[in-house]
Motif scaffolding. Structure first.
Motif, PDB file in Angstrom:
ATOM      1  N   ARG A 234       9.610  -1.323   5.904  1.00 28.36           N
ATOM      2  CA  ARG A 234      10.324  -0.190   5.306  1.00 28.36           C
ATOM      3  C   ARG A 234      10.314  -0.296   3.772  1.00 28.36           C
ATOM      4  NH1 ARG A 234      13.359   2.777   8.898  1.00 28.36           N
ATOM      5  NH2 ARG A 234      13.542   1.894  10.999  1.00 28.36           N
TER       6      ARG A 234
ATOM      7  N   PHE B 265       6.916   0.711   2.426  1.00 29.05           N
ATOM      8  CA  PHE B 265       6.731   2.165   2.402  1.00 29.05           C
ATOM      9  C   PHE B 265       7.213   2.757   1.081  1.00 29.05           C
ATOM     10  CE2 PHE B 265       7.261   2.233   7.286  1.00 29.05           C
ATOM     11  CZ  PHE B 265       5.911   1.982   7.451  1.00 29.05           C
ATOM     12  N   THR B 266       8.218   2.120   0.490  1.00 29.56           N
ATOM     13  CA  THR B 266       8.786   2.612  -0.770  1.00 29.56           C
ATOM     14  C   THR B 266       7.990   2.122  -1.976  1.00 29.56           C
ATOM     15  OG1 THR B 266      11.008   2.645   0.210  1.00 29.56           O
ATOM     16  CG2 THR B 266      10.858   2.698  -2.189  1.00 29.56           C
TER      17      THR B 266
ATOM     18  N   PRO C 202       3.625   3.301  -1.067  1.00 32.81           N
ATOM     19  CA  PRO C 202       3.460   4.380  -0.093  1.00 32.81           C
ATOM     20  C   PRO C 202       2.002   4.732   0.170  1.00 32.81           C
ATOM     21  CG  PRO C 202       4.175   5.249  -2.211  1.00 32.81           C
ATOM     22  CD  PRO C 202       4.282   3.764  -2.312  1.00 32.81           C
TER      23      PRO C 202
ATOM     24  N   ASP D 253      -1.389   2.374   7.374  1.00 34.00           N
ATOM     25  CA  ASP D 253      -0.587   1.731   8.411  1.00 34.00           C
ATOM     26  C   ASP D 253      -1.142   0.345   8.752  1.00 34.00           C
ATOM     27  OD1 ASP D 253       1.010   3.971   8.528  1.00 34.00           O
ATOM     28  OD2 ASP D 253      -0.096   4.885  10.189  1.00 34.00           O
TER      29      ASP D 253
ATOM     30  N   VAL E   3       4.060   0.470  13.017  1.00 34.35           N
ATOM     31  CA  VAL E   3       4.168   0.859  11.611  1.00 34.35           C
ATOM     32  C   VAL E   3       4.024   2.372  11.454  1.00 34.35           C
ATOM     33  CG1 VAL E   3       3.040   0.692   9.359  1.00 34.35           C
ATOM     34  CG2 VAL E   3       3.390  -1.359  10.724  1.00 34.35           C
TER      35      VAL E   3
ATOM     36  N   ARG F 191       6.785   4.915   9.879  1.00 33.23           N
ATOM     37  CA  ARG F 191       6.472   5.739   8.714  1.00 33.23           C
ATOM     38  C   ARG F 191       6.776   7.209   8.990  1.00 33.23           C
ATOM     39  NH1 ARG F 191       2.616   5.009   4.403  1.00 33.23           N
ATOM     40  NH2 ARG F 191       1.512   3.385   5.555  1.00 33.23           N
ATOM     41  N   SER F 192       6.441   7.663  10.198  1.00 28.98           N
ATOM     42  CA  SER F 192       6.686   9.069  10.528  1.00 28.98           C
ATOM     43  C   SER F 192       8.169   9.397  10.519  1.00 28.98           C
ATOM     44  CB  SER F 192       6.082   9.401  11.891  1.00 28.98           C
ATOM     45  OG  SER F 192       6.718   8.652  12.918  1.00 28.98           O
TER      46      SER F 192
ATOM     47  N   ALA G  18       9.222   9.293   6.702  1.00 23.65           N
ATOM     48  CA  ALA G  18       8.551  10.279   5.852  1.00 23.65           C
ATOM     49  C   ALA G  18       9.005  11.711   6.108  1.00 23.65           C
ATOM     50  CB  ALA G  18       7.044  10.178   6.053  1.00 23.65           C
TER      51      ALA G  18
ATOM     52  N   GLN H 228       4.491  12.711   0.679  1.00 23.08           N
ATOM     53  CA  GLN H 228       3.679  11.536   0.923  1.00 23.08           C
ATOM     54  C   GLN H 228       2.335  11.665   0.206  1.00 23.08           C
ATOM     55  OE1 GLN H 228       4.505   8.668   2.877  1.00 23.08           O
ATOM     56  NE2 GLN H 228       6.534   9.586   2.651  1.00 23.08           N
TER      57      GLN H 228
ATOM     58  N   ARG I 225      -4.657   7.299   1.417  1.00 24.39           N
ATOM     59  CA  ARG I 225      -4.123   5.957   1.633  1.00 24.39           C
ATOM     60  C   ARG I 225      -5.218   4.923   1.450  1.00 24.39           C
ATOM     61  NH1 ARG I 225      -0.602   7.124   7.067  1.00 24.39           N
ATOM     62  NH2 ARG I 225       1.016   8.409   6.096  1.00 24.39           N
TER      63      ARG I 225
END
Length: 319
Positions: free
Chosen positions: A99, A102-103, A106, A110, A124, A128-129, A132, A137, A141
């Motif tokens: 988590r 993700f911050t 981003p 995955d 993961v 994320r879903s 988010a 987003q 990636r």
């Protein structure tokens, strides 16, 4: 380095230090492996339990290796180190770490986050879903290979289909570069167009876009059909070369014949190969195949140039 100079903070362990584990390390009597320390800040990245055990032993210094990266990477390295050895992070620790990534990152894929935290890519992706929802987003990636790829490849696939319809002879790398997708995805788009399918899996396109792509599909299919009709009979060419003594009785010739024979077998059993190949290998295998195709194309062009140069030299000598 001096233990008093170390800074212990920002641990990925939600429950903090494990006193029993510290005591066990202290009582082993074995030399403590070096800890990891962020040199600019003196933060302990990996080895807090070893530091506490060293204090219990009465030590004032401990062996250390230094990390010179940024503050943002300190936590990432700490998580990575603590899922590989020593007292592993708990499941809750790993979830909390994901988590946080993700911050801070981003743009990571995955699979990239999963490889760092020791969670499965599916877990993961589900996390994320949830996080988010309603939050902007990144449109691309970065994967474990360091490459940047679009999150939603539908637009890139549509663009690739348009490029193929306009220039059916374009190489996969040219298509991929222009459409912002990988060569493997470009190959998949071309194969779908050849079959008369939409370039996006499961037809995940708006109705108006679907009509546009269907038009491009039929156009590309007609052009590619004509191109295939003009292709030489590769089997006949190979059989003719295989009977050539100058190739059969030279090491270089035999190596090339074995290579092309292996390609023939793979193409002849293409459906079986596609079905039996493990899913996690398909993308890498596609990129490898496309890469070798480009290399062989360059090799073929160099052979033609060399033959033309030899012919011109012969004509010049004769005159």
């Amino acid at each position: 380095m001096s233990i008093d100079s170390l800074v212990i903070t920002d641990s990925p362990r939600l429950q903090g230090e494990d006193s029993e584990h510290i005591q066990m390390i202290a009582e082993t009597g074995e030399d403590l492996p070096p800890i990891w320390v962020h040199q600019p800040s003196r933060k302990v990245i990996d080895g807090v339990h070893r530091v506490r055990a060293a204090v219990i032993r009465g030590m004032t210094e401990i062996d250390a290796r230094f990390f010179h990266g940024s503050e943002a990477d300190v936590f990432l390295l700490s998580v990575s180190a603590n899922i590989k050895h020593g007292l592993p992070l708990s499941q809750d620790d790993r979830v909390a770490a994901a988590r946080r990534v993700f911050t801070t990152h981003p743009e990571w894929s995955d699979r990239m986050v999963a490889s760092l935290t020791g969670l499965s890519p599916r877990r993961v992706a589900a996390m994320r879903s949830q996080i988010a929802q309603g939050a902007p987003q990144p449109s691309r990636r970065i994967g474990r290979d360091g490459r940047s790829r679009p999150v939603d490849s539908a637009q890139g696939r549509q663009r690739a289909a348009e490029i193929i319809s306009q220039n059916p002879t374009a190489s996969l790398r040219q298509i991929a570069r222009a459409a912002g997708i990988s060569p493997a995805t470009a190959a998949d788009v071309r194969n779908r167009l050849d079959r008369g399918d939409l370039p996006v899996p499961q037809g995940a396109l708006p109705e108006e876009a679907r009509e546009k792509i269907l038009t491009a599909t039929s156009s590309a299919g007609r052009r590619n059909g004509k191109d295939r009709a003009a292709e030489p009979d590769l089997t006949s060419i190979f059989d003719r070369l295989r009977r050539d003594p100058s190739l059969r009785f030279s090491e270089t010739g035999r190596s090339l014949l074995r290579m092309f024979d292996a390609v023939r077998v793979a193409l002849r059993e293409q459906e079986e190969v596609l079905q039996s190949l493990p899913p996690h290998c398909r993308t890498t295998m596609a990129e490898l195949s496309c890469g070798y195709a480009q290399v062989l194309q360059t090799f073929g062009e160099e052979l033609k140039v060399a033959q033309q140069a030899k012919a011109e030299l012969s004509r010049a000598s004769a005159s």
